[in-house]
Motif scaffolding. Structure first.
Motif, short mmCIF file in Angstrom:
data_model
loop_
_atom_site.label_atom_id
_atom_site.label_comp_id
_atom_site.label_asym_id
_atom_site.label_seq_id
_atom_site.Cartn_x
_atom_site.Cartn_y
_atom_site.Cartn_z
N LYS A 4 0.73 -1.15 -0.07
CA LYS A 4 0.11 -0.03 0.29
C LYS A 4 0.94 1.31 0.23
N LEU A 14 -2.42 3.95 -3.72
CA LEU A 14 -2.30 2.98 -4.77
C LEU A 14 -2.04 1.61 -3.95
N GLU A 15 -2.35 0.60 -4.47
CA GLU A 15 -2.19 -0.75 -3.85
C GLU A 15 -1.85 -1.61 -5.05
N ALA A 17 -0.81 -5.57 -6.01
CA ALA A 17 -1.30 -7.07 -5.53
C ALA A 17 -0.17 -7.80 -4.95
N GLU A 45 -2.64 -5.40 -11.84
CA GLU A 45 -2.00 -5.72 -10.36
C GLU A 45 -2.10 -4.67 -9.59
N VAL A 46 -2.71 -3.35 -10.14
CA VAL A 46 -2.62 -2.11 -9.19
C VAL A 46 -3.75 -1.41 -9.29
N SER A 47 -4.07 -0.97 -8.22
CA SER A 47 -5.56 -0.11 -8.21
C SER A 47 -4.90 1.26 -7.62
N VAL A 48 -5.53 2.32 -8.35
CA VAL A 48 -5.11 3.66 -8.02
C VAL A 48 -6.67 4.29 -7.51
N ALA A 49 -6.49 4.87 -6.39
CA ALA A 49 -7.75 5.59 -5.99
C ALA A 49 -7.43 7.16 -5.91
#
Length: 135
Positions: A4, A14-15, A17, A45-49
Motif C-alpha cells: 500500500k 495505490l495498492e 497486488a 495488479e495495481v489499483s489507483v484511488a
C-alpha cells in the motif's frame, strides 16, 4: 502480500497486488527531478484511488510514458504508458513510485541504479553502481 502506498496528503492511494522483485532508482533527468523509485507491475495488479494529473515530457518526440501526480500535494505517484507505446508493445506495465511506501514494507527487495542519462532508449540499461537490498 499487497503493498500500500499514498501521496503525502493521502488524496491518492495505490495498492499493488504483490511486492516488486526489484525497484529502479534511475538517474535520467525526469526520474531524478520527480524523485521516483520505480517498480514496474502489470497494470492489472495495481489499483489507483484518487484524482491524478499527468505530464508528458516535451524533450522527446514520442514520450513513452505519462507521469501521474497528485494535484493537491504535487507528489509523483505513478506512470502509465502513452497510447503510442501501448500500440507498439501492449499495456504490459506501469510504474509505481515506491518512495510512497513505508520502506520497511520493501525489506528484501533489490534496489537497482540504472544509468538512464546514458541510455539510448534501446536495449538494456547500464548501471551506475551496485544494487543494494532494502533492510
Amino acid at each position: 502480500m499487497a503493498l500500500k502506498l499514498s501521496c503525502h496528503c493521502g488524496a491518492v492511494r495505490l495498492e499493488l497486488a504483490r511486492r516488486p522483485d526489484f525497484v529502479h532508482e534511475c538517474n535520467c533527468s525526469l526520474c531524478s527531478k520527480t524523485g521516483a523509485r520505480w517498480a514496474y507491475p502489470d497494470p492489472g495488479e495495481v489499483s489507483v484511488a484518487g484524482e491524478t494529473h499527468g505530464y508528458r515530457r516535451t524533450d522527446r518526440p514520442d514520450p513513452g510514458a505519462e507521469i501521474r501526480f497528485c494535484p493537491a500535494c504535487g507528489v509523483t505517484t505513478h506512470f502509465v504508458l502513452t497510447e503510442s507505446t501501448v500500440a507498439r508493445f501492449g499495456n504490459t506495465m506501469m510504474g509505481v513510485n515506491t518512495r510512497l511506501a513505508d520502506e520497511a514494507d520493501l525489506a528484501g527487495v533489490e534496489l537497482r541504479y540504472p544509468d538512464g542519462r546514458a541510455w539510448s532508449g534501446e536495449g538494456e540499461f547500464g548501471f551506475v553502481r551496485e544494487a543494494r537490498v532494502f533492510e
